[in-house]
Motif scaffolding. Structure first.
Motif, PDB file in Angstrom:
ATOM      1  N   UNK A 111       0.779  -1.362   0.215  1.00 20.80           N
ATOM      2  CA  UNK A 111       0.134  -0.018   0.276  1.00 20.80           C
ATOM      3  C   UNK A 111       0.882   1.428  -0.191  1.00 20.80           C
ATOM      4  N   UNK A 112       1.840   1.295   0.745  1.00 19.22           N
ATOM      5  CA  UNK A 112       2.676   2.266   0.703  1.00 19.22           C
ATOM      6  C   UNK A 112       3.495   2.561  -0.418  1.00 19.22           C
ATOM      7  N   UNK A 113       3.845   1.578  -1.252  1.00 20.19           N
ATOM      8  CA  UNK A 113       4.359   1.562  -2.661  1.00 20.19           C
ATOM      9  C   UNK A 113       3.441   2.376  -3.689  1.00 20.19           C
ATOM     10  N   UNK A 114       2.109   1.792  -3.355  1.00 20.53           N
ATOM     11  CA  UNK A 114       1.254   2.444  -4.199  1.00 20.53           C
ATOM     12  C   UNK A 114       0.982   3.747  -4.128  1.00 20.53           C
ATOM     13  N   UNK A 115       0.756   4.178  -2.979  1.00 23.10           N
ATOM     14  CA  UNK A 115       0.470   5.617  -2.410  1.00 23.10           C
ATOM     15  C   UNK A 115       1.503   6.607  -2.911  1.00 23.10           C
ATOM     16  N   UNK A 116       2.833   6.045  -2.903  1.00 20.98           N
ATOM     17  CA  UNK A 116       3.984   6.918  -3.602  1.00 20.98           C
ATOM     18  C   UNK A 116       3.864   6.947  -5.175  1.00 20.98           C
ATOM     19  N   UNK A 117       3.377   6.117  -5.851  1.00 24.83           N
ATOM     20  CA  UNK A 117       3.276   6.116  -7.134  1.00 24.83           C
ATOM     21  C   UNK A 117       2.210   7.082  -7.472  1.00 24.83           C
ATOM     22  N   UNK A 118       0.963   6.800  -6.763  1.00 18.33           N
ATOM     23  CA  UNK A 118      -0.063   7.733  -7.152  1.00 18.33           C
ATOM     24  C   UNK A 118       0.116   9.432  -6.900  1.00 18.33           C
ATOM     25  N   UNK A 178      15.467  20.255  -1.134  1.00 21.95           N
ATOM     26  CA  UNK A 178      15.463  18.762  -0.761  1.00 21.95           C
ATOM     27  C   UNK A 178      14.204  18.648   0.326  1.00 21.95           C
ATOM     28  N   UNK A 179      13.541  17.527  -0.008  1.00 21.28           N
ATOM     29  CA  UNK A 179      12.476  17.208   0.739  1.00 21.28           C
ATOM     30  C   UNK A 179      12.648  15.514   1.279  1.00 21.28           C
ATOM     31  N   UNK A 180      12.675  15.219   2.515  1.00 23.29           N
ATOM     32  CA  UNK A 180      13.265  14.050   3.189  1.00 23.29           C
ATOM     33  C   UNK A 180      11.984  13.420   3.688  1.00 23.29           C
ATOM     34  N   UNK A 181      11.567  11.987   3.349  1.00 26.06           N
ATOM     35  CA  UNK A 181      10.537  11.607   4.050  1.00 26.06           C
ATOM     36  C   UNK A 181      11.127   9.910   4.239  1.00 26.06           C
ATOM     37  N   UNK A 182      10.596   9.713   5.661  1.00 23.81           N
ATOM     38  CA  UNK A 182      11.042   8.394   6.225  1.00 23.81           C
ATOM     39  C   UNK A 182       9.616   7.632   6.495  1.00 23.81           C
ATOM     40  N   UNK A 183       9.329   6.579   5.599  1.00 23.94           N
ATOM     41  CA  UNK A 183       8.245   5.793   5.730  1.00 23.94           C
ATOM     42  C   UNK A 183       8.808   4.491   6.481  1.00 23.94           C
ATOM     43  N   UNK A 184       8.094   4.010   7.511  1.00 19.54           N
ATOM     44  CA  UNK A 184       8.640   2.969   8.235  1.00 19.54           C
ATOM     45  C   UNK A 184       7.790   2.624   9.617  1.00 19.54           C
ATOM     46  N   UNK A 185       7.865   1.415  10.019  1.00 15.46           N
ATOM     47  CA  UNK A 185       7.043   1.193  11.333  1.00 15.46           C
ATOM     48  C   UNK A 185       7.568   1.643  12.447  1.00 15.46           C
ATOM     49  N   UNK A 202      10.195  14.313   7.177  1.00 15.63           N
ATOM     50  CA  UNK A 202       8.834  13.916   7.328  1.00 15.63           C
ATOM     51  C   UNK A 202       8.742  12.528   7.596  1.00 15.63           C
ATOM     52  N   UNK A 203       7.957  12.220   8.967  1.00 18.54           N
ATOM     53  CA  UNK A 203       8.083  10.742   9.448  1.00 18.54           C
ATOM     54  C   UNK A 203       6.628  10.145   9.093  1.00 18.54           C
ATOM     55  N   UNK A 601       8.976  16.068  11.379  1.00 14.62           N
ATOM     56  CA  UNK A 601       7.561  16.491  11.209  1.00 14.62           C
ATOM     57  C   UNK A 601       6.674  15.214  11.040  1.00 14.62           C
ATOM     58  N   UNK A 602       5.614  15.056  12.002  1.00 14.08           N
ATOM     59  CA  UNK A 602       5.006  13.892  12.120  1.00 14.08           C
ATOM     60  C   UNK A 602       3.883  13.818  11.017  1.00 14.08           C
ATOM     61  N   UNK A 603       3.689  12.952   9.957  1.00 16.58           N
ATOM     62  CA  UNK A 603       2.566  13.098   9.022  1.00 16.58           C
ATOM     63  C   UNK A 603       1.653  11.860   9.133  1.00 16.58           C
ATOM     64  N   UNK A 604       0.468  11.899   8.737  1.00 18.84           N
ATOM     65  CA  UNK A 604      -0.503  11.183   9.192  1.00 18.84           C
ATOM     66  C   UNK A 604      -0.603   9.990   8.078  1.00 18.84           C
ATOM     67  N   UNK A 605      -0.157  10.246   6.576  1.00 23.41           N
ATOM     68  CA  UNK A 605      -0.307   9.650   5.476  1.00 23.41           C
ATOM     69  C   UNK A 605       0.763   9.928   4.395  1.00 23.41           C
ATOM     70  N   UNK A 606       0.713   9.125   3.599  1.00 26.00           N
ATOM     71  CA  UNK A 606       2.007   9.366   2.466  1.00 26.00           C
ATOM     72  C   UNK A 606       1.485  10.400   1.343  1.00 26.00           C
ATOM     73  N   UNK A 607      -0.052  10.263   1.253  1.00 21.71           N
ATOM     74  CA  UNK A 607      -0.753  11.070   0.553  1.00 21.71           C
ATOM     75  C   UNK A 607      -0.667  12.761   1.097  1.00 21.71           C
ATOM     76  N   UNK A 608      -0.662  12.878   2.250  1.00 20.30           N
ATOM     77  CA  UNK A 608      -0.474  14.327   2.778  1.00 20.30           C
ATOM     78  C   UNK A 608       0.943  14.737   2.705  1.00 20.30           C
ATOM     79  N   UNK A 609       1.911  13.953   2.742  1.00 20.52           N
ATOM     80  CA  UNK A 609       3.088  14.579   2.768  1.00 20.52           C
ATOM     81  C   UNK A 609       3.400  14.825   1.131  1.00 20.52           C
ATOM     82  N   UNK A 610       2.891  14.211   0.162  1.00 19.80           N
ATOM     83  CA  UNK A 610       3.181  14.455  -1.158  1.00 19.80           C
ATOM     84  C   UNK A 610       2.376  15.431  -1.787  1.00 19.80           C
TER      85      UNK A 610
END
Length: 646
Positions: A111-118, A178-185, A202-203, A601-610
């Protein structure tokens, strides 16, 4: 308002030219005689006034035309960023095993990969870091292709490594946003301390929908005899109490036994299976239970019952060694100095020189060859030794020098718990045991590692240099020492035997440095490989006379059974399992993290960051409006010239 080509605005200075032309333009009037002079004077005044208005209007439209054209070529725009700077997005996507579970929308990684693509912008540049790969300066289309094929991996990537990589990449980018994003559990052991020099990022935390997990933590073998052995399976429960959990054990694909068990909340429990002996047992254990992670519900292990360490004792009657090197685990042989079969020396894995007065030259040469080929030697000196023969042997191996005998009663008081000999021997440090003693001893010089020491901090038992040679400073007979009565005697000599040749373990862990010793001899240009039905690779290997040491780390990447092959011949079966740390349900609290560091910065979703990135990157171009204004100005001038009659 910003300008893509601000240097064009310098041409605004040229607008002074039409103004000067207008102000200094001289017009000569032609005088015509006319009968009514009064009427003629009035007509001239009206004509001059109307002509002046027309000229001012024409000047204004031309200035507006030139002004609009200049602004159009400077390409003005409204945006939160400078158009001359590139937008680079650094994305770390955690594809560890712990992200192979379901969240609210489905599989966390997919799902994370798909949301990055979208949500990623087609015009931006990207760098993608995963636990297994790094893709630098790629386009959106390349990013999409990589993400569509991304898979989970047993490799772990510490958070400090991710942040260091971000910092390095940002420092190499010039004229770039530069915009840095960390997507992890953000699982488990993140002890990294964030500081003000931590790069801004952004985490986004990936969260599983289930909060409990049952896993196979480890196994061990006990009660092994000629007919049966017991497999002890340590099951770890994280979460609520569970009842009737099915567990089964297979010999490869053949079901051997199964049972069900209950387990209390947040505990470990050992489940036992009694298995009949076979020459080789390819064990597969499965838990049938739906929980957070599925990968840790299967465990593979390999048991080879014919593997025994060969030990040869040369010298005095080694009664104590007979009790330690038992038939179940060792092939123990003892011989006097006079009856040595030199043809068998190179076949041994451990040789104990038990209180020899001297080392004859023929034995010395055999021992040097044996040691250089990877064999282990334990030296227990006699009370009266020939120092020259002993030191000649050590000198041939360049590992120290024995000093003359010292007659001094010393207690054996210190244990080096960090030495590999005592690994998994003591659960706690022992400080109140009854100290054994010696009456005489032979000190040794050199760069040696202490295993057990005297009360004066000199070595009693030591490892000589980086070799597989161990030196006991004193004779162990009852007249000289009571060390044989000490409980230390068993683990020390037992581990001398076990460490002399490390037969393949029950199981190895993926993504760890594993040393696998295989008893075989290789000819010239012959190598070993590791393979199963799905993959094959050649590991790093070091060849000795009677063994080969294989080293694995990067490969393999999947758990299961593997064969060690010499050509097409199967030498040994081994097993690999996923790291048990990936089963932990301990996660970093991002809210606490963001409070302590302004760079996070804490973000709630990948969509929000992008969406935020895309919004900040939006550019509202104004040059079209200025071009339209230029056209309008031109049309106005044409209309004034054509229809305005003074």
């Amino acid at each position: 308002m910003q300008f893509k080509n601000p240097e064009v605005l310098y041409f605004l200075a040229l607008l002074i030219i039409p103004i000067l032309v207008h102000l200094f333009q001289l017009q000569k009037f032609l005088k015509i005689p006319f009968s009514n002079v009064e009427f003629l004077q009035k007509l001239q005044q009206q004509t001059r006034k109307s002509s002046r208005i027309k000229k001012w209007l024409i000047l204004a439209t031309r200035l507006l035309l030139f002004l609009a054209i200049i602004f159009a070529f400077s390409q003005p725009y409204f945006s939160n960023k400078n158009i001359n700077k590139k937008q680079h997005n650094f994305v770390y996507l955690d594809n560890s095993l712990s992200t192979n579970t379901n969240g609210e929308k489905g599989n966390l990684l997919k799902i994370s990969a798909q949301e990055i693509i979208e949500n990623a912008n087609d015009k931006n540049e990207f760098s993608l870091l995963t636990n297994s790969d790094f893709f630098k300066n790629i386009s959106k289309s390349d990013l999409k292709e990589i993400l569509l094929n991304i898979q989970n991996t047993p490799k772990k990537l510490p958070l400090e490594t991710v942040l260091l990589k971000i910092k390095q990449e940002n420092s190499t980018k010039t004229n770039t946003l530069n915009k840095n994003t960390i997507i992890s559990d953000f699982q488990s052991n993140y002890n990294f301390k964030f500081t003000n020099v931590t790069p801004v990022f952004s985490a986004i935390k990936l969260q599983a929908s289930q909060k409990n997990n049952l896993s196979i933590d480890s196994i061990f073998i006990s009660d092994k005899n000629s007919t049966n052995f017991t497999v002890n399976i340590v099951v770890k429960n994280q979460g609520a109490e569970k009842d009737n959990v099915p567990i089964a054990i297979f010999n490869k694909d053949v079901l051997v036994s199964k049972q069900s068990f209950p387990i209390l909340k947040d505990v470990k429990k050992t489940i036992q299976f009694t298995i009949q002996n076979t020459a080789e047992f390819l064990g597969k254990i499965t838990l049938t239970f739906s929980d957070t992670f599925a990968f840790d519900n299967t465990y593979f292990f390999t048991l080879n019952n014919n593997q025994k360490t060969r030990v040869l004792a040369i010298g005095n009657d080694p009664t104590f060694l007979t009790k330690i090197f038992t038939k179940n685990e060792f092939e123990f042989t003892k011989t006097t100095l006079q009856n040595i079969n030199y043809n068998t020396i190179q076949e041994q894995q451990l040789i104990v020189l038990n209180e020899l007065e001297e080392i004859p030259e023929i034995l010395l040469k055999s021992l040097v060859t044996f040691s250089k080929n990877g064999g282990s030697i334990v030296i227990i000196p006699n009370e009266k030794i020939n120092l020259n023969s002993y030191n000649l042997f050590l000198r041939n191996l360049n590992i120290g020098k024995i000093e003359p005998k010292k007659t001094d009663t010393l207690k054996i008081t210190t244990i080096n718990y960090k030495h590999p000999i005592f690994k998994n021997v003591f659960s706690n440090k022992v400080s109140n045991f009854q100290y054994p003693k010696v009456n005489t001893h032979y000190p040794i010089l050199g760069n040696n590692s202490k295993i057990v020491a005297f009360e004066n901090n000199t070595s009693f038992i030591s490892q000589l240099g980086n070799s597989n040679i161990y030196y006991v400073a004193s004779a162990l007979n009852k007249n000289n020492s009571n060390f044989l009565n000490s409980p230390l005697i068993v683990p020390v000599f037992y581990n001398f035997g076990k460490m002399s040749f490390q037969y393949p373990k029950l199981a190895y862990t993926l993504d760890e440095e594993n040393n696998i010793e295989i008893e075989t001899s290789l000819g010239k240009d012959v190598i070993l490989k590791i393979a199963n039905e799905n993959t094959s690779f050649i590991p790093l290997q070091q060849n000795y006379q009677n063994k080969v040491v294989l080293k694995t780390k990067e490969q393999p990447t999947e758990s299961g059974f593997y064969n060690i092959l010499k050509g097409e011949e199967k030498i040994q079966s081994i097993s690999f399992n996923y790291p048990k740390e990936e089963s932990l349900l301990n996660f970093l609290d991002l809210n606490t993290l963001s409070k302590n560091n302004k760079n996070v910065t804490i973000s709630s979703s990948i969509k929000e960051v992008f969406n935020e990135i895309n919004k900040n990157n939006e550019v509202h171009w104004l040059w079209k409006w200025f071009l339209a204004l230029a056209i309008v100005s031109l049309l106005l001038e044409i209309l004034i010239l054509k229809f305005y009659k003074p």
